[in-house]
Design an enzyme around this catalytic site. Structure first.
Site: not given
Ligand code: NAP
Ligand code: MG
Length: 498
Positions: A192, A245-246, A248, A250, A267, A301, A399
């Protein structure tokens, strides 16, 4: 009719304006329930493409296909050399389409085209590296102490059906980071992509069949995290979930995975320190520190978001990093002169801006001048260097995921004290140390609690090196041979011979 950037190729614009369905069981299919993801050009703040939205029911269909492909059919019977040839073919196809893939990545993320191209090339090379591993996943013979005569050995078997959820910062290479170990080990996957950037993974999926990937082995279902992503994490017939991803999200992945105790690798984010000792080669350390945070507009990240600099050189150093940031031209990723693109969305821009404002309200100050934001509706945030921070501020703790670095001075403390300050974070993903003192470099590297340390460089991206986090930066490792442990189960077999 959308007007794309003038220098976009005809092939990329035809792709963007085309129809985008879900890739399940080797076919492009409509979602069970109508729904659309609106993909934007973040440099312009306007829609560039519409993609069918997959939901929980579509994830279920994809998992059935992945299960069938895993248990039966050509994938199950394929030899390692067969999987390796598919990976090499996919790598060649990616290379051949590198320009179009990079243009698509630039359009959906806003990043400069040259960086997108680098990311596409590295994705192709990652497939080549893991193609080599496909034939090297054997177990070992084990001498036993039990009475009698034995032949005992281990086997490494694929973990099964893997759910993979990725973010928006590197859409194509993140997808390849995930599918390469799947193909090498003989697993199957449902991927996804992020809601903001489904196009790179969909364009990649269009190459699967030509590369020889059997139907059902790799499925791509764009959708929202809370629906499609959550279903994948909770699905009782998924054996493992791999997430980037984030922190949270995770945590919710871990909760969702509890039902069937599926394997989980994470990650997550970071708050990585860049440590500059007074004897560093400043000609390299200044641009090194600037790139560590401003590359990809800080949406990395492993971004070096806490800059520790010795007091002796602090003022000049941070002023120079701020100048480097202000000099990096912000603009559309398809304008050749652009070095810094926009953030991914209006939401991320608002989030980063409010974190900067909160930092300033708590007493932080901006070093030097920040560059003016380009005209238009793009989601740009200028590179920022913040000083006068303290360890309790949110800008230091959380972050930011934007082009914002907090500079922190240190004095003549010993190595332990510097390491303690650098380790004062809930994260532990990356770190860099800038010095010519070999002993200090080794001693600090040993004391930093993070999965990756670079000396006189930041966040080395070679596929051979394992990558992952200590503490709340994640579970497990990607890249290198290490990731293969997370995609295989070890079985021990003992045969009584006498
Ligand atoms: P995110 O919520 O962690 O999104 C990453 C992925 O997880 C996306 O595909 C997201 O779908 C999916 N996701 C969200 N909620 C989920 C759930 N409950 N179960 C399974 N998958 C889920 O990150 P974001 O909202 O895009 O960004 C928010 C913050 O996360 C950023 O400001 C940054 O601090 C952090 N972030 C970190 C990284 C990294 O590489 N470490 C990458 C991105 C973001 P959707 O696309 O629908 O949200
Ligand atoms: Mg989200």
């Amino acid at each position: 009719m959308v007007e794309y950037h003038a220098s976009l190729s005809a092939e990329a614009s035809a792709f963007l304006s085309g129809e985008h369905r879900l890739y399940i069981d080797g076919c492009w299919v409509e979602p069970m329930k109508e729904g659309v993801l609106h993909v934007q050009d973040p440099a312009k703040g306007s829609e560039i493409s519409r993609v069918a939205e997959g939901r929980a029911a579509d994830i279920d269909r994809a998992v059935i296909a992945a299960r069938r492909a895993f248990e039966n059919g050509p994938w199950h019977a394929m030899k390692p050399s067969g999987r390796a040839s598919i990976m090499l073919a996919l790598a060649d196809l990616i290379d051949r389409q590198a320009q179009v893939l990079a243009e698509i990545e630039t359009m959906e993320t806003g990043k400069p085209l040259a960086f997108a191209l680098g990311s596409v090339r590295s994705a192709a090379n990652m497939l080549r590296y893991y193609a080599g591993w496909a034939s090297n996943l054997g177990g070992r013979e084990v001498p036993l102490s039990s009475a009698g005569e034995w032949h005992a050995y281990t086997r490494r078997e694929p973990v099964g059906v893997v759910g993979q959820v990725i973010p928006w910062n590197f859409p194509l290479s993140m997808a390849v980071w995930k599918i390469a170990p799947v193909l090498a080990t003989g697993c199957t996957s449902v991927l996804k992509p992020a809601e903001q950037t489904p196009l790179g993974a969909l364009r990649l999926a269009a190459l699967f069949e030509e590369a020889g990937v059997p139907a059902g082995v790799l499925n791509v279902v764009p959708g929202y995290g809370g629906d499609a992503g959550a279903r994948l994490a909770a699905h009782p017939d998924v054996d493992k979930i791999a997430f980037t991803g984030s922190a949270e999200t995770g945590r919710s992945i871990v909760q969702a995975a509890l039902g069937n105790l599926k394997r989980v690798t994470l990650e997550l984010g970071g708050k990585s320190p860049v440590i500059v000792l007074p004897d560093a080669d400043m000609e390299r350390a200044v641009p090194g520190a600037a790139n560590a945070i401003f590359f990809n507009s800080g949406q990395v990240c492993a971004a070096g978001s806490r800059l520790f600099v010795h007091r002796k050189v602090f003022d000049n150093f941070v002023a120079d990093v701020a100048v480097q940031g202000a000099k990096m031209k912000m603009g559309h990723g398809l304008d050749e002169s652009s070095r810094v693109g926009p953030l991914i969305s209006a939401r991320q821009r608002a989030r980063v801006q409010s974190m900067i404002e909160q930092g300033l309200a708590e007493g932080a100050t901006i070093v030097g001048e920040t560059a003016p934001i380009p005209d238009g509706k793009g989601y740009f945030v200028a590179p920022h260097v913040l000083a006068d921070t303290n360890p309790d501020m949110s800008v230091i703790r959380d972050e930011i995921f934007g082009p914002v670095v907090c500079a922190i001075p240190f004095g003549d403390e010993d190595i332990d004290a510097i390491a303690k300050a650098a380790n004062h974070t809930s994260y532990g993903l990356a770190a860099s140390i800038w010095t010519q003192n070999l002993s200090a470099a080794h001693r600090l590297s040993n004391r930093i609690r993070s999965g990756n340390v670079a000396v006189n460089s930041h966040a080395i991206a070679d596929v051979e090196l394992p990558f992952g986090g200590y503490k709340e930066s994640g579970w497990g490792r990607e890249r290198g041979s290490e990731v293969l442990n997370h995609y295989t189960e070890t079985k021990s077999v003992a045969i009584r011979l006498d």
